[in-house]
Design a protein around this motif. Structure first.
Motif, mmCIF file in Angstrom:
data_model
loop_
_atom_site.group_PDB
_atom_site.id
_atom_site.type_symbol
_atom_site.label_atom_id
_atom_site.label_comp_id
_atom_site.label_asym_id
_atom_site.label_seq_id
_atom_site.Cartn_x
_atom_site.Cartn_y
_atom_site.Cartn_z
ATOM 1 N N GLU A 29 20.759 11.256 32.710
ATOM 2 C CA GLU A 29 20.695 12.339 31.888
ATOM 3 C C GLU A 29 21.280 13.785 32.270
ATOM 4 O OE1 GLU A 29 16.290 12.864 31.420
ATOM 5 O OE2 GLU A 29 15.910 10.831 31.335
ATOM 6 N N LEU A 30 21.417 14.117 33.877
ATOM 7 C CA LEU A 30 22.095 15.042 34.109
ATOM 8 C C LEU A 30 23.410 15.278 33.808
ATOM 9 C CD1 LEU A 30 21.131 16.736 37.763
ATOM 10 C CD2 LEU A 30 23.660 16.049 37.063
ATOM 11 N N GLU A 31 24.063 14.443 33.908
ATOM 12 C CA GLU A 31 25.607 14.357 34.009
ATOM 13 C C GLU A 31 26.119 14.562 32.454
ATOM 14 O OE1 GLU A 31 27.244 10.829 35.852
ATOM 15 O OE2 GLU A 31 26.336 9.372 34.373
ATOM 16 N N VAL A 32 25.380 14.383 31.602
ATOM 17 C CA VAL A 32 25.885 14.682 30.166
ATOM 18 C C VAL A 32 25.921 15.870 29.830
ATOM 19 C CG1 VAL A 32 25.084 12.359 29.411
ATOM 20 C CG2 VAL A 32 24.057 14.058 28.986
ATOM 21 N N ILE A 33 25.149 16.647 30.385
ATOM 22 C CA ILE A 33 25.066 18.175 30.023
ATOM 23 C C ILE A 33 26.274 19.084 30.492
ATOM 24 C CG2 ILE A 33 23.815 19.993 30.342
ATOM 25 C CD1 ILE A 33 21.399 18.568 30.793
ATOM 26 N N GLY A 34 27.028 19.315 29.492
ATOM 27 C CA GLY A 34 28.351 20.198 29.708
ATOM 28 C C GLY A 34 29.276 19.155 30.253
ATOM 29 N N ALA A 35 29.436 17.774 29.614
ATOM 30 C CA ALA A 35 30.238 16.712 29.791
ATOM 31 C C ALA A 35 31.618 17.059 29.338
ATOM 32 C CB ALA A 35 29.603 15.446 29.466
ATOM 33 N N THR A 36 32.615 16.643 29.968
ATOM 34 C CA THR A 36 33.981 16.808 29.468
ATOM 35 C C THR A 36 34.787 15.563 29.047
ATOM 36 O OG1 THR A 36 34.910 16.796 31.685
ATOM 37 C CG2 THR A 36 34.441 18.989 30.698
ATOM 38 N N PRO A 37 35.488 15.534 28.133
ATOM 39 C CA PRO A 37 36.206 14.169 27.723
ATOM 40 C C PRO A 37 36.690 13.187 28.708
ATOM 41 C CG PRO A 37 37.015 15.892 26.325
ATOM 42 C CD PRO A 37 36.136 16.488 27.508
ATOM 43 N N ALA A 38 37.332 13.837 29.960
ATOM 44 C CA ALA A 38 37.848 12.945 30.965
ATOM 45 C C ALA A 38 36.807 12.603 31.987
ATOM 46 C CB ALA A 38 39.020 13.734 31.652
ATOM 47 N N GLY A 39 35.482 12.913 31.883
ATOM 48 C CA GLY A 39 34.409 12.447 32.657
ATOM 49 C C GLY A 39 33.885 13.247 33.705
ATOM 50 N N GLY A 40 34.257 14.838 33.451
ATOM 51 C CA GLY A 40 33.689 15.718 34.460
ATOM 52 C C GLY A 40 32.690 16.463 33.675
ATOM 53 N N VAL A 41 32.403 17.858 34.200
ATOM 54 C CA VAL A 41 31.514 18.757 33.547
ATOM 55 C C VAL A 41 32.079 19.973 33.612
ATOM 56 C CG1 VAL A 41 29.408 17.257 33.980
ATOM 57 C CG2 VAL A 41 30.423 19.133 35.669
ATOM 58 N N GLU A 42 31.768 20.850 32.624
ATOM 59 C CA GLU A 42 31.964 22.292 32.693
ATOM 60 C C GLU A 42 30.625 23.011 32.343
ATOM 61 O OE1 GLU A 42 34.918 25.707 31.410
ATOM 62 O OE2 GLU A 42 35.479 23.620 31.300
ATOM 63 N N ARG A 43 30.038 23.746 33.392
ATOM 64 C CA ARG A 43 28.870 24.326 33.561
ATOM 65 C C ARG A 43 28.896 25.553 34.321
ATOM 66 N NH1 ARG A 43 26.289 18.931 34.360
ATOM 67 N NH2 ARG A 43 26.180 19.479 36.334
ATOM 68 N N GLN A 44 29.981 26.528 34.060
ATOM 69 C CA GLN A 44 30.068 27.696 34.514
ATOM 70 C C GLN A 44 28.812 28.712 34.831
ATOM 71 O OE1 GLN A 44 34.073 29.667 34.839
ATOM 72 N NE2 GLN A 44 34.544 28.410 33.218
ATOM 73 N N ALA A 45 28.700 29.138 35.876
ATOM 74 C CA ALA A 45 27.294 30.100 36.055
ATOM 75 C C ALA A 45 26.986 30.927 34.819
ATOM 76 C CB ALA A 45 27.424 30.902 37.269
ATOM 77 N N ALA A 46 25.676 31.000 34.486
ATOM 78 C CA ALA A 46 25.226 31.600 33.504
ATOM 79 C C ALA A 46 25.790 31.475 31.952
ATOM 80 C CB ALA A 46 24.949 33.174 33.737
ATOM 81 N N THR A 47 26.417 30.370 31.743
ATOM 82 C CA THR A 47 26.835 29.882 30.540
ATOM 83 C C THR A 47 25.957 29.149 29.834
ATOM 84 O OG1 THR A 47 27.903 28.139 31.467
ATOM 85 C CG2 THR A 47 29.300 30.001 31.169
ATOM 86 N N VAL A 48 26.105 29.018 28.233
ATOM 87 C CA VAL A 48 25.068 28.234 27.641
ATOM 88 C C VAL A 48 24.869 26.888 28.298
ATOM 89 C CG1 VAL A 48 24.837 26.966 25.421
ATOM 90 C CG2 VAL A 48 25.981 29.479 25.488
ATOM 91 N N GLU A 49 26.044 26.222 28.888
ATOM 92 C CA GLU A 49 25.644 24.876 29.119
ATOM 93 C C GLU A 49 24.859 25.026 30.666
ATOM 94 O OE1 GLU A 49 29.061 24.933 26.690
ATOM 95 O OE2 GLU A 49 28.691 26.249 28.410
ATOM 96 N N ASP A 50 25.243 25.989 31.417
ATOM 97 C CA ASP A 50 24.420 25.863 32.521
ATOM 98 C C ASP A 50 22.901 26.320 32.393
ATOM 99 O OD1 ASP A 50 23.923 26.573 35.637
ATOM 100 O OD2 ASP A 50 24.086 28.700 35.082
ATOM 101 N N GLY A 51 22.691 27.029 31.238
ATOM 102 C CA GLY A 51 21.285 27.192 30.643
ATOM 103 C C GLY A 51 20.743 25.903 30.388
ATOM 104 N N GLN A 52 21.280 25.270 29.638
ATOM 105 C CA GLN A 52 21.110 23.904 29.137
ATOM 106 C C GLN A 52 20.459 23.015 30.332
ATOM 107 O OE1 GLN A 52 24.163 22.555 26.758
ATOM 108 N NE2 GLN A 52 23.442 23.505 24.922
ATOM 109 N N MET A 53 21.467 23.068 31.333
ATOM 110 C CA MET A 53 21.249 22.397 32.685
ATOM 111 C C MET A 53 19.970 22.818 33.360
ATOM 112 S SD MET A 53 22.465 19.947 34.575
ATOM 113 C CE MET A 53 20.909 19.172 34.743
ATOM 114 N N ARG A 54 19.980 24.119 33.260
ATOM 115 C CA ARG A 54 18.685 24.566 34.005
ATOM 116 C C ARG A 54 17.309 24.353 33.367
ATOM 117 N NH1 ARG A 54 20.054 28.746 37.681
ATOM 118 N NH2 ARG A 54 18.777 30.449 37.291
ATOM 119 N N ASP A 55 17.203 24.311 31.942
ATOM 120 C CA ASP A 55 16.411 24.057 31.246
ATOM 121 C C ASP A 55 15.840 22.592 31.511
ATOM 122 O OD1 ASP A 55 15.936 26.531 29.978
ATOM 123 O OD2 ASP A 55 17.076 26.048 28.263
#
Length: 440
Positions: A29-55
């Motif tokens: 569940e965790l690793e799909v938040i902010g997932a990138t097409p090549a299998g990584g993630v992008e959740r830079q600090a205090a971005t929308v994706e980081d906020g989703q992860m923290r929620d």
């Protein structure tokens, strides 16, 4: 060190596939938040994706009985209280990532710590025997330092290494302050969770587990890395100041080319690394060129670079060599180099009691372990200066990190959770009290 002889001992000696599956399901569940097409993630600090992860993480904690709080710099805590007024053992890492970063860096340590704490909670409920200390899990704000600089921001403020108000006023490249960004994702608290904000909450110790970000464990076929020391790091922010001009009309001899000056410094970094050998790492990770037009001689370049070594004398010599080469670049490119900021993290040892505790746990679990020094910075780098701290590594395939290709196997992750659970259980019963006494 011998294992503790009480009812709370040997919490996780036997393997339990069902508990491993529970961890892996949460990881999925965790690793799909902010997932990138090549299998990584992008959740830079205090971005929308980081906020989703923290929620997501806050919900995960509350569903398991944790109390969730956020402090004034955005560090997110999940607290389990066994004995009101007793100190806490803190465990965690960070959920933010580099741009197009890996899934495992930081996030593994947060979830592993949370799962380990939850297993201890369940064990206490089932047995009726509670540990001496309370436990808390933390997601440190902006460990990566990509959107806001410097890195290790949340733990630096928490430990007093950085000033809160100065840090909240730091801006990203778009001029957004840390305070504004945290407010947007509703992740800024009004008081501290520990220390001055709540005098009843004190820390006894800290633990962190992380992928190695290196190849020593993989090369030597060891399951666990016991981190006994950090490399020192000198990080620099430079402005290279030239003069803007037309690339076609401005004669070569008349140019004050800021990009040329920056390029000479980049080459100098590599030359210095080659000169000093494997004991020194150098890098330039970011260049911002102004005005960044194809027909304009650049007037200014902002640079972020660093030197890292385990040898303080060597690092000082490399620093002197770099400053000499910067002066030479100024002359050759006809530019001025402004030293805006320098962040220095000295190399230090982790408390030997923590290293030996983790070694004893690995032996009891039948896991191979070896001493490893960390070249990368971690929040434990700050925490070990204020409380006894344990830093653990699990293998990282080919040592790849800060990349979408970063990978650690399910088996290695689950092994790390097993080790962390038992290590925390012993810390919660005072296994590092001698280290606390020595610090006092």
């Amino acid at each position: 060190m011998t294992a503790r002889a009480n009812e709370f001992d040997n919490l996780r000696i036997t393997l339990d596939p069902a508990r491993d599956r529970e961890f892996l399901d949460s990881w999925a569940e965790l690793e799909v938040i902010g997932a990138t097409p090549a299998g990584g993630v992008e959740r830079q600090a205090a971005t929308v994706e980081d906020g989703q992860m923290r929620d997501w993480f806050s919900r995960w904690l509350r569903e398991r009985g944790f109390t969730v709080e956020v402090d004034r710099i955005g560090n997110l805590f999940g607290l389990l209280e066994f004995h009101p007024g007793a100190p806490y053992v803190l465990v965690g890492s960070h959920l933010d990532s580099q741009p197009r970063g890996g899934r495992f860096d930081g996030a593994y340590g947060v979830l592993a710590g949370a799962v380990a704490a939850d297993r201890i909670r369940r064990q206490a409920a089932d047995s009726g025997v509670t540990p001496r200390y309370n436990i808390a899990v933390v997601d440190w704000f902006n460990e990566e330092g990509s959107r806001f600089k410097p890195s290790l921001m949340g733990s630096a403020v928490f430990t007093g290494a950085s000033d809160l108000e100065d840090t909240l006023n730091i801006t990203d490249q778009d001029g957004v302050t840390v305070r504004e960004a945290l407010t947007v994702i509703d992740s800024i608290g009004e008081r501290d969770v520990f220390g001055a904000g709540d005098g009843t909450r004190r820390l006894a110790a800290y633990a962190e587990i992380h992928i190695e970000q290196g190849r020593e464990l993989e090369k030597n076929n060891f399951a666990i890395g016991l981190v006994d020391r950090t490399w020192a790091a000198n990080k620099y922010e430079l402005n290279v100041i030239g003069a803007q001009g037309h690339t076609g009309a401005t004669a070569i001899d008349d140019r004050q080319d800021a990009l040329l000056g920056a390029a000479l410094i980049v080459v100098a970094l590599r030359d210095i690394a080659d000169e000093f050998g494997e004991e020194l790492h150098t890098s330039c990770g970011q260049l911002t060129v102004l005005p960044n037009s194809p027909v304009v001689v650049p007037r200014e370049v902002h640079m972020h670079l660093d030197l890292r070594s385990d040898n303080d004398q060597l690092l000082a010599a490399a620093d002197a060599a770099l400053r000499k080469r910067i002066a030479e670049a100024e002359i050759r490119a006809k530019v001025e180099v402004e030293h805006r900021k320098a962040h220095v993290w000295p190399g230090h040892h982790y408390q030997p009691q923590g290293v030996e505790l983790a070694r004893a746990v690995a032996d009891d679990l039948g896991l191979t372990s070896m001493l490893v020094r960390t070249r990368a910075g971690h929040d434990s780098t700050n925490m070990k200066e204020v409380v006894p701290s344990v830093m653990l590594f699990v293998p990282s395939v080919e040592g790849i990190s800060h990349s979408e290709a970063e990978y650690t196997s399910d088996e290695d992750m689950c092994t790390g959770v097993d080790l962390l659970t038992e290590t925390l259980a012993r810390m919660l019963d005072g296994a590092l009290d001698s280290a606390i006494t020595e610090r006092a």
